[in-house]
Each structure stands twice: as C-alpha cells, then as structure tokens.
Write a protein that holds these residues in place. Structure first.
Motif, PDB file in Angstrom:
ATOM      1  N   ARG A  41      84.388  67.852  49.994  1.00 19.46           N
ATOM      2  CA  ARG A  41      83.216  66.655  50.573  1.00 19.46           C
ATOM      3  C   ARG A  41      82.883  66.762  52.226  1.00 19.46           C
ATOM      4  NH1 ARG A  41      87.283  62.029  52.756  1.00 19.46           N
ATOM      5  NH2 ARG A  41      88.935  62.899  53.318  1.00 19.46           N
ATOM      6  N   TRP A  42      81.885  66.094  52.528  1.00 17.21           N
ATOM      7  CA  TRP A  42      81.433  66.061  54.001  1.00 17.21           C
ATOM      8  C   TRP A  42      82.327  64.966  54.693  1.00 17.21           C
ATOM      9  CZ3 TRP A  42      78.306  69.658  55.873  1.00 17.21           C
ATOM     10  CH2 TRP A  42      77.673  70.484  55.011  1.00 17.21           C
ATOM     11  N   VAL A  43      82.676  65.325  55.754  1.00 16.32           N
ATOM     12  CA  VAL A  43      83.341  64.382  56.728  1.00 16.32           C
ATOM     13  C   VAL A  43      82.904  64.550  58.265  1.00 16.32           C
ATOM     14  CG1 VAL A  43      85.465  64.452  55.198  1.00 16.32           C
ATOM     15  CG2 VAL A  43      85.368  66.127  57.294  1.00 16.32           C
ATOM     16  N   TRP A  63      87.423  59.552  56.731  1.00 14.06           N
ATOM     17  CA  TRP A  63      86.228  60.280  56.638  1.00 14.06           C
ATOM     18  C   TRP A  63      86.020  61.022  57.991  1.00 14.06           C
ATOM     19  CZ3 TRP A  63      83.703  61.369  52.258  1.00 14.06           C
ATOM     20  CH2 TRP A  63      84.235  60.922  51.128  1.00 14.06           C
ATOM     21  N   SER A  64      87.150  61.495  58.790  1.00 12.43           N
ATOM     22  CA  SER A  64      86.836  62.446  59.797  1.00 12.43           C
ATOM     23  C   SER A  64      88.007  63.309  59.961  1.00 12.43           C
ATOM     24  CB  SER A  64      86.810  61.620  61.033  1.00 12.43           C
ATOM     25  OG  SER A  64      88.039  60.791  61.212  1.00 12.43           O
ATOM     26  N   GLN A 119      76.236  61.395  52.313  1.00 11.56           N
ATOM     27  CA  GLN A 119      77.463  61.048  52.532  1.00 11.56           C
ATOM     28  C   GLN A 119      77.546  60.268  53.861  1.00 11.56           C
ATOM     29  OE1 GLN A 119      80.738  61.922  50.656  1.00 11.56           O
ATOM     30  NE2 GLN A 119      80.612  59.765  51.850  1.00 11.56           N
ATOM     31  N   THR A 133      81.052  59.076  47.246  1.00 13.06           N
ATOM     32  CA  THR A 133      81.168  60.441  47.330  1.00 13.06           C
ATOM     33  C   THR A 133      80.626  61.192  46.254  1.00 13.06           C
ATOM     34  OG1 THR A 133      82.784  61.938  48.285  1.00 13.06           O
ATOM     35  CG2 THR A 133      83.619  60.810  46.672  1.00 13.06           C
TER      36      THR A 133
END
Length: 260
Positions: A226-228, A139-140, A115, A103
């Motif tokens: 962060r990207w999820v 990660w969602s 990502q 990450t």
C-alpha cells in the motif's frame, strides 16, 4: 420555583435555536477560513533548505519546489478554461484498510493519488482530531512527523475553533463532504516514491452551503502492499484553485476520472 410561561418557554427555545444556527452557520463560513489558500502552515524547513542552495537529494527538491501562487478568491471560482484540461485516471479502491480508510490502490503514481484522496477525504468529512491521529498513525511511516504536527490535524483544529464547536470533534453537527476534482503527480523518485497531490471541493452544509477548493500534497511511499505518507518535511503548499479554471490548468491540475 414558578413554571415558565408560554412566552418564556418560546423565548428560551428561540434563543437556544438561534445559538445553534449561529454555530453551524459559523462552521459553514469557517470552511473557507480554514482551507483557503495560505491557511496551511508555512513549510519553512523544506523551503529554507531549498532556497539556501544546500545539497539536497532529488526527493527534497521535488517536495520543496514551489507551486503556483494564487489568491484566496481563486479557491471559490475563476475564469473557466476554454481548453479541455488533461485527465488523470484514478483506479478505484478494492478494500478497506487500517482506520477504515479505503485501500487496494495499485503500485502506480495514480494509485498514490487515489490513496491520498481516500486519506484526506476521510479526515475532512469526519472533522475529528482523535480520528485524524488514528488515520495518520495508521497511514504514515515510522519516523514521520507526529500526528499533531500534520497539516490535516491542524486544519481540523482550526475548523472546530473558527466554527465555535467545542471539543475535538464536529460529531455530526455539520454535514461535510469532500469530492475529488483533480489530481497530479508533482514528481517521483522511482516506482516506490512520489509527491502526490489532490484537489478537492469541500462542502459544509447546514440549511445553507459553502464550498471551497482545497489542494493538498504529500510525500507517498510504497510499503509492502500500500501507499503511505513518507517521512520528511511537508511538500510546498498546493494551489487551491477552483477546478476547471484557467488557473487550475496553469497549476498542473488534471481533471479527476475514476477508472472503469
């Protein structure tokens, strides 16, 4: 009980060895059967809303918009493009996040693509249903579909089944590698939401190797740092074209380039 003769022992070892080879060669071949174009579940919900002409917001339209239709053979080769495809410069990860996923990607569309590559590449190389659950849950966003409905979890299950590997994990019985070849940002809705897409070369190896291209898109949203993966129906199936071909250019894929 009489001890085995040398011939019996050799026969038993040979049969057992051939069985192992058959399973692992099957794993190599199942790579194509699992990740070939059209193997992913149909996105009937998203497509149904889009095709029915219902009132949907921009995010639904971006996610459901169809991408280039291709054939299974396009995932294993094609006519090389005579022009130089555009590049997409992807920043490198700077840290390790939940579920040991790289990450630290920046708050940019290219960061979302990077990502997504880290998430999908890890799931593919591990080939473990429990690990796919762990990754997806970490990660969602809350409200996203359940992990067992995630297309990557289903891909892992199909691979294990078609390869004849018992249980819920490959457990290192076949070497798997995922290499990013191209990426694209299908669309965005402001700085915090994009549909990011990656095109990977997936390789399975056991004495022999098999390679197949695999395209994958996800709704990605920025949360805190962060990207999820965002909630909502999965985007339309990405075209799994062989990188560097005319079709890959037509599909909008841009050659992967790591930022210095």
């Amino acid at each position: 009980m009489q001890p085995w003769s040398r011939r019996q022992a050799l026969t038993t070892v040979t049969v057992a060895g051939l069985a192992v080879v058959a399973v692992l060669v099957g794993a190599v071949l199942s790579l194509y059967l699992t990740f070939r174009p059209g193997a992913a579940p149909e996105q009937s919900v998203a497509e149904g809303v889009h095709q029915a002409g219902a009132v949907v917001d921009g995010r639904e339209e971006i996610a459901a918009a169809p991408m280039l239709e291709i054939t299974p053979a396009d995932a294993t080769g094609g006519t090389p493009a005579t022009s130089l495809p555009e590049q997409i410069e992807i920043p490198r990860p700077t840290d390790s996040g939940p579920a040991r996923i790289p990450t630290g990607f920046p708050h940019t569309p290219e960061g979302a693509v990077g990502q997504l590559n880290a998430i999908v590449g890890d799931v593919v190389t591990t080939m473990s249903i429990p690990h796919a659950h762990e990754v997806y849950q970490a990660w969602s966003v809350p409200g996203a579909p359940l992990a067992d409905q995630w297309s990557m979890t289903q891909n892992v299950a199909r691979f294990l089944d078609s390869a004849g590997i018992p249980g819920q994990s490959a457990d290192g019985r076949v070497q798997l590698r995922a290499t990013p070849q191209a990426g694209q940002v299908k669309g965005s809705d402001g700085p915090d939401w994009v549909v990011a897409c990656v095109l990977l070369t997936l390789e399975a190896t056991y004495e022999r190797s098999a390679e197949v291209a695999y395209g994958h898109c996800e709704r990605m949203t920025w949360q805190t740092d962060r990207w999820v993966i965002d909630q909502g129906p999965a985007p339309a199936v990405a075209p799994s074209t062989w990188a560097g071909t005319d079709l890959a250019v037509q599909a909008g894929w841009r050659t992967w380039s790591w930022a210095d």
